[in-house]
Design an enzyme around this catalytic site. Sequence first.
Site, PDB file in Angstrom:
ATOM      1  N   SER A 224      30.926  45.780  47.390  1.00 53.06           N
ATOM      2  CA  SER A 224      30.243  45.216  46.486  1.00 53.06           C
ATOM      3  C   SER A 224      29.851  43.437  46.759  1.00 53.06           C
ATOM      4  O   SER A 224      29.091  43.070  46.400  1.00 53.06           O
ATOM      5  CB  SER A 224      30.777  44.789  44.994  1.00 53.06           C
TER       6      SER A 224
ATOM      7  N   HIS B 138      27.093  50.759  43.101  1.00 54.96           N
ATOM      8  CA  HIS B 138      26.668  49.397  44.214  1.00 54.96           C
ATOM      9  C   HIS B 138      25.992  51.157  45.576  1.00 54.96           C
ATOM     10  O   HIS B 138      24.100  50.527  45.623  1.00 54.96           O
ATOM     11  CB  HIS B 138      26.743  48.601  44.989  1.00 54.96           C
TER      12      HIS B 138
ATOM     13  N   LYS C 102      24.353  49.617  36.660  1.00 54.58           N
ATOM     14  CA  LYS C 102      23.696  48.471  37.332  1.00 54.58           C
ATOM     15  C   LYS C 102      22.523  49.203  38.017  1.00 54.58           C
ATOM     16  O   LYS C 102      21.752  48.460  37.010  1.00 54.58           O
ATOM     17  CB  LYS C 102      24.669  48.873  39.150  1.00 54.58           C
TER      18      LYS C 102
HETATM   19  C1  LIG Z   1      30.794  46.655  39.289  1.00 54.94           C
HETATM   20  C2  LIG Z   1      31.254  47.769  39.923  1.00 54.94           C
HETATM   21  C3  LIG Z   1      32.168  48.937  39.122  1.00 54.94           C
HETATM   22  C4  LIG Z   1      32.261  49.025  38.020  1.00 54.94           C
HETATM   23  O1  LIG Z   1      31.311  49.082  37.073  1.00 54.94           O
HETATM   24  P1  LIG Z   1      31.045  48.767  35.555  1.00 54.94           P
HETATM   25  O2  LIG Z   1      30.043  49.798  34.805  1.00 54.94           O
HETATM   26  O3  LIG Z   1      30.048  47.012  35.692  1.00 54.94           O
HETATM   27  O4  LIG Z   1      31.807  48.905  34.947  1.00 54.94           O
HETATM   28  C5  LIG Z   1      32.850  49.729  40.042  1.00 54.94           C
HETATM   29  N1  LIG Z   1      32.802  49.728  40.802  1.00 54.94           N
HETATM   30  C6  LIG Z   1      32.146  48.970  41.871  1.00 54.94           C
HETATM   31  C7  LIG Z   1      32.221  48.814  43.317  1.00 54.94           C
HETATM   32  C8  LIG Z   1      30.850  48.163  41.228  1.00 54.94           C
HETATM   33  O5  LIG Z   1      31.198  47.181  42.042  1.00 54.94           O
END
Ligand SMILES: *Cc1c(COP(=O)(O)O)cnc(C)c1O
Length: 395
Positions: A191, A219, A250
């Site tokens: 990320s 992602h 996301k």
């Molecule tokens: C954003 C993210 C999460 C968490 O996801 P949410 O639905 O926002 O809690 C988990 N793993 C990675 C790699 C992320 O970038």
Amino acid sequence: MSETAAQTTKQNPLEYVTEQLDELRAKGVAPKLRVLEGEQKPVCTFDGKEVINLASNNYLGLTTHKALRKAALEAVRKYGAGAGAVRTIAGTMKLHMDLEEQIARFKNVEACVVFQSGFTANAGTVSAVLGKDDLIVSDELNHASIIDGCRLSKATIKIFKHKDLADCERNLQETANWAGRKLLITDGVFSMDGDIAPLPQLCDLAEKYNCIMMVDDAHASGVLGRGGRGTIDHFNCHGRVHIQVGTLSKAIGAMGGYVCGSRDLIEFLYLRARPFLFSTSHPPATAAACQAAFTLLDSPKGERLIKKLWANTKFFKRELKKRGFRFEGSETPIVPIHVGEASKAHEFSRKLFEAGVYAPAVGYPIVAEGKARLRAIVSAAHKREQLLRAADTLA
Ligand SMILES: *Cc1c(COP(=O)(O)O)cnc(C)c1O
């Protein structure tokens, strides 16, 4: 002790919080929350200022898509505002089951469980599947929710250098005779750097050393693979990853996380994953919006959005490169702009914001000390001229 003496000696047990906060402020690494007025869009208003938004994970522009809005509104009308209980008591609505079945079909796996967030999906799953006698081999840049899940499991944790297959194998060799279970775990897309895990080779290692293979595709969901099916599809590693995690927060544009795998894995998580057992399920609107998003992804419209996302990514990176920026490693719409010192990154981000572009600074503890950066994220919804203006402003 007299009353006045008691008062004069009365201490604030949270005093240290104020002291630590003052230190962070003095160092210039305590930014205020930016407050969004209106919708999450490619150009939007934070703190009263209109800016080009390179800060959100809204890769496909789905947060404001009419199909998702419509589904959410209908669900509110039909089913109300909340689910009213945890999934295991009375909070499993047909909407939740339908969404899980839809995701499982989409990902071509036996079954799926939806959690309240990607964070709880990771933390809840790792800690349910592994225990104190077990071993976890984990990439050093894995997401915080994986790290917390690993810690909660009480398993032994071995960290390998980022994407370093030799270092990963060294850890596996050293523990070849481990008596307990073994898990090899990686983000699909990282990320903060926007690079992609060497998934086929990691699967080879997991198979060679008899590990459970787990990938967090937060992602990559909606970004990589056919219709946004993620890194497993991108690399054609179907059937080689036992536990696939994705997020609904996301590219999917709503909120939540999910785990895909065998029917028995999912039924086991229904019984043992603590966020599933102890925290209320999604409101109907969220589950319905997610369903609409997957229906869209699985259609020609979804394909067009993903194509646009990648075309915009190539365009923005090319324009930045022309202006002398380097971002080795990034293979996705995540564009890190390395600064080094956290206070400088925050200052850069502040000035950029004043100039009409929002790309947040990320520093410790989100990335290692000395590796602070701005992180810009391209979306399918950006217009070329917005990306050009952003590149010019950054330069
Ligand atoms: C954003 C993210 C999460 C968490 O996801 P949410 O639905 O926002 O809690 C988990 N793993 C990675 C790699 C992320 O970038």
